[in-house]
Design an enzyme around this catalytic site. Structure first.
Site: not given
Length: 406
Positions: A122, A365
Site C-alpha cells: 500500500h 493505493c
C-alpha cells in the site's frame, strides 16, 4: 453455529437500500461497518464519561482514563503483546507506519542505508519511506512478486546488504489478498539482525494475530477496518526498539519535564502519544475487539474463506473474467480483485453501484503493483463477517448484466 442473520442484525446499515436496491456492501477492505455495540458504547461515553484523560484529578477524568487504559490492555491481549507499554495508539495504520519511518530513520539510519519493502505494498508503506529518502538520502528497495501474486522469497536474502536497516512488509495484500509468509521473512531478517515492521491493516480483522509468535518488531493496524471507529489505530513495538526511538511528535502528554534548556520525555507508551488521544475511539475499538471475540476468529475465518472460495468459483464462470492474485482461496484473505474483458474498472464499479452493489475500483493505493500487473486498476470485492453467498450471487448477476450492456 454461525448465525448470519443474528450477525447482520447487529449492523442496521446493511438493511438500507441504495437506488431502490438492497445494499450489498463489498468494500470491507476499505472500511467495515460498525455494530450497534460499538456505536452505543461511544455514545454512552460522550453522554456520561466525557473528560480528558490522564491529567485530571476529578471523577470523570479518572473514569475516562480507566476506559482508555482498559482499551490498551484489550489491544495487548488481542495481539498477544508482551507488555502494555508496547501498545501505542495512533490515528491508524498509516500514522503508525509514518511514526516508525520517521523515528527509525532519524535515529537508526544514515544516507545510503536501505529499507526493503515489497512490490505489493500500500502507498502508506512506500511513500512514508520515500519521504525519508528525500530528507535523509536513504534507499528504498523492493522485493518482487511472481505472476501468481506471491512474493519471491528466495530473492530476499540476495536483496539484503550490510546497509539494510529495516524491512517493512504487508501481512496481507489489500489488492491481491495474498497472505504473505511474514514469519519466514522475519526469520531471514533476524538472521541478519534486521528488524521487521508488519502492516497488519488487512490481517488483524480476519484472523488471529500473535505478535510474539510471529516475532515481528513492529505491527500496525487500524480500528475502522475491524468494526471499530475511524481515526484510531495501533502501533505495536517491541519495548527495546521503542526505547531506542525518539518521539514522533511533541506536545502535551508525551513529556516528563519541560524547561527552556531541555525537555525530557514520558515513559512508554506515552512518549509517542502527544496531545489528547481519541479516548472515545479507543473505547470503541475495545468494544469492536469484544465483538470479534464473541463470534470467534475460527468461525469468522471459516465463514470468510467460504465466501472467498465461492466468489472466485462464481466469477470464473463469466467470460473474459481476470482474477488477480492466488487462485487458491486458502492463500487469500477475503479479497478478490478482477477485471472483465475490456470493460474499464470504473465503468464496472459505477454500474454495479446503480444496482446497490458497493465495490472498490481503481489502483487501491497500490500503483507500483498496478504497474507490475500492467493495468491501471481493478474492481475489488472484499468480505467481512456479515456478508453472505446471496450477496455474492447478486454481485455475479450484476457483473453479467454489465457485461451484456457492453
Amino acid at each position: 453455529m454461525y448465525d448470519i442473520n443474528k450477525v447482520r442484525a447487529d449492523f442496521p446499515i446493511l438493511s438500507r437500500e441504495v437506488y431502490g436496491k438492497p445494499l450489498v456492501y463489498l468494500d470491507n477492505a476499505a472500511t467495515t461497518q460498525k455494530p450497534l455495540c460499538v456505536l452505543d458504547a461511544m455514545r454512552d461515553e460522550y453522554l456520561n464519561v466525557n473528560a480528558n484523560v490522564h491529567r485530571g484529578v476529578h471523577y470523570l477524568s479518572q473514569q475516562a482514563t480507566d476506559l482508555h487504559e482498559a482499551a490498551r490492555e484489550k489491544v495487548r491481549q488481542f495481539i498477544n503483546a508482551k507488555k502494555i507499554e508496547e501498545i501505542i495508539f495512533t490515528r491508524g495504520t498509516t500514522e503508525a507506519i509514518n511514526l516508525v519511518a520517521q523515528s527509525f530513520c532519524e535515529s537508526q539510519m544514515q544516507a545510503g542505508d536501505e529499507v526493503i519493502v515489497t512490490e505489493m505494498e500500500h502507498h502508506s508503506n512506500i511513500v512514508s519511506w520515500q519521504l525519508q529518502a528525500m530528507k535523509r538520502g536513504i534507499i528504498v528497495k523492493h522485493l518482487a512478486l511472481n505472476d501468481e501474486g506471491k512474493l519471491l522469497i528466495d530473492q530476499l536474502e540476495p536483496l539484503i546488504s550490510e546497509r539494510t536497516k529495516i524491512i517493512s512488509v504487508a501481512h496481507v495484500s489489500n489488492v491481491l489478498g495474498t497472505i504473505n509468509p511474514v514469519e519466514q521473512i522475519i526469520k531471514i531478517a533476524h538472521a541478519h539482525n534486521i528488524p521487521v515492521l508488519v502492516d497488519g491493516a488487512q490481517s488483524a480483522p480476519h484472523f488471529k494475530v500473535d505478535v510474539q509468535a510471529m516475532g515481528c518488531d513492529f505491527f500496525a493496524f487500524s480500528g475502522h477496518k475491524m468494526y471499530g471507529p475511524t481515526g484510531i489505530g495501533v502501533l505495536y513495538g517491541k519495548e527495546e526498539w521503542l526505547e531506542k526511538l525518539p518521539p514522533y511528535q511533541g506536545g502535551g502528554e508525551m513529556i516528563d519535564k519541560v524547561t527552556w534548556e531541555k525537555t525530557t520525555f514520558e515513559r512508554l507508551p506515552f512518549k509517542f502519544e502527544a496531545g489528547t488521544p481519541d479516548y472515545v475511539a479507543t473505547h470503541g475499538l475495545a468494544k469492536a475487539i469484544d465483538y470479534i471475540d464473541s463470534i470467534g476468529f475460527e468461525a469468522i475465518q471459516q465463514h470468510e474463506l467460504e465466501l472467498t472460495r465461492y466468489c472466485m468459483e462464481q466469477l470464473q464462470t463469466i467470460d473474459g473474467m481476470m482474477i488477480y492474485g492466488p487462485l487458491d482461496a486458502s492463500q487469500k484473505d477475503a479479497v478478490v480483485s478482477f477485471n472483465v474483458g475490456n470493460i474499464h474498472h470504473l465503468d464496472m464499479g459505477t454500474l454495479l453501484d446503480r444496482l446497490g452493489i458497493a465495490v472498490r475500483t481503481g489502483h487501491h493505493c497500490a500503483q507500483p503493483l498496478m504497474d507490475r500487473l500492467g493495468i491501471s486498476g481493478t474492481v475489488r470485492a472484499s468480505f467481512a463477517l456479515y456478508n453472505t453467498k446471496d450477496e455474492i450471487d447478486t454481485l455475479v448477476a450484476g457483473i453479467r448484466r454489465v457485461v451484456q450492456m457492453f
